[in-house]
Design an enzyme around this catalytic site. Structure first.
Site, PDB file in Angstrom:
ATOM      1  N   CYS A   1       0.833  -1.208   0.000  1.00  0.00           N
ATOM      2  CA  CYS A   1       0.000   0.000   0.000  1.00  0.00           C
ATOM      3  C   CYS A   1       0.867   1.258   0.000  1.00  0.00           C
ATOM      4  O   CYS A   1       1.493   1.598   1.009  1.00  0.00           O
ATOM      5  CB  CYS A   1      -0.932  -0.027   1.207  1.00  0.00           C
TER       6      CYS A   1
ATOM      7  N   CYS B   1      -0.087   3.990   2.509  1.00  0.00           N
ATOM      8  CA  CYS B   1       0.261   3.546   3.871  1.00  0.00           C
ATOM      9  C   CYS B   1       1.692   3.951   4.209  1.00  0.00           C
ATOM     10  O   CYS B   1       1.988   4.424   5.310  1.00  0.00           O
ATOM     11  CB  CYS B   1       0.113   2.027   3.996  1.00  0.00           C
TER      12      CYS B   1
END
Length: 324
Positions: free
Chosen positions: A84, A87
């Site tokens: 991600c 993230c």
């Protein structure tokens, strides 16, 4: 974040009851084997008390301990995954702001791929997802990469809420954590920084454009490729109603668009195997004229998760068997 002055935010957000009484097997960097072990917060930090880490990994097995810890100090929970891109952009911001609060909150990092029960318990429809725990109860904070100032504002509200519920402990801060190193994270390349700023603003089209320009300059820019896949996924799942999407897919199993939406939601929420299984079943049942579209989406999600991921390897194996 919900209104910090209302105790209603502590009720019914997610169901963590199945994780509450698990025997703890602390991950590396997690708090000690008991939340009341030496160094656990019990109000103001005692001078010279052993320091707990402000940032640690939490797992399905150790989460009961984290819930107990939240009875004395607010715990911010960062749900993330290795693949991600946003993230990876948000996590350093969270760590920086938590460090600035000098032990008044701690940060528990949860890899949703490695801890599916926590991902399910927090109903993580997309990541990054950030929640808090106060007195053992969950408090929704925000989803997606957000600006640093917004993180500060949200955590300030969290501290107010925690104080109203008597959660005012302080974790002793070690010397290495007392002053976060501003130079520890190298600056982002200009086009990556532009993409991140666009993601913060919710302008996914501009983020896609920035990553595409970065790839045009350097086709081997793996971070740009990963970011491009992630931001396209975020754009597709933005404002999608999960329950409505699942109902539509269940009602029309041959509807490619409906199945794509649920597969995207599953990947965004960390349910990667479910997404691959759905699309592989769709590919197997599709007419030859529709298979190209399904193949394109599958390969896009394979690239997003990463070729070295065991789930991608297994899904590619099945995909190859369907081709021949």
């Amino acid at each position: 974040m919900s209104d910090p002055t209302s105790s209603a935010v502590l009720r019914g957000a997610v169901d963590l009851s199945s994780l509450r009484n698990r025997p703890a097997t602390p991950a590396a960097g997690a708090p000690g084997s008991s939340p009341t072990a030496p160094g656990a917060p019990t109000g103001d930090a005692a001078p010279g008390a052993p320091a707990l880490p402000l940032v640690f990994d939490a797992t399905d097995q150790s989460f009961g301990e984290v819930l107990e810890l939240s009875r004395t100090v607010p715990v911010v929970v960062d749900l993330w995954a290795e693949w991600c891109g946003p993230c990876k952009q948000l996590s350093p911001v969270l760590e920086k702001v938590v460090a600035e609060l000098a032990g008044r909150v701690v940060l528990a990092k949860v890899d949703v791929d490695a801890n599916p029960q926590l991902a399910q318990g927090f109903r993580a429809q997309s990541i990054p997802m950030v929640v808090a725990l106060v007195a053992g109860q969950p408090v929704p904070l925000f989803t997606g990469a957000v600006p640093e100032q917004q993180v500060r504002d949200v955590l300030a509200q969290l501290l107010q809420l925690a104080a109203q519920h008597g959660v005012t402990g302080v974790v002793p801060v070690g010397p290495a954590e007392a002053e976060p190193d501003a130079e520890s994270e190298p600056p982002l390349p200009p086009l990556h920084a532009e993409a991140f700023a666009a993601i913060e603003a919710g302008d996914y089209d501009r983020a896609v454009s920035a990553y595409e320009r970065a790839l045009a300059e350097n086709p081997r820019d793996a971070d740009a490729a990963a970011g491009l896949g992630q931001v396209k996924l975020l754009a597709r799942v933005q404002n999608v109603d999960l329950q409505a999407a699942r109902a539509a897919a269940a009602a029309a199993p041959a509807d490619i668009a409906a199945q794509f939406v649920v597969a995207d939601l599953d990947v965004a929420g960390g349910h990667v195997d479910d997404a691959f299984g759905r699309l592989l079943d769709l590919f197997a049942a599709a007419d030859e004229s529709d298979r190209a579209e399904v193949r394109t989406r599958l390969l896009e999600l394979f690239d997003l998760v990463g070729d070295s991921d065991a789930r991608v390897i297994a899904a590619r194996r099945r995909f190859t068997s369907l081709l021949f």
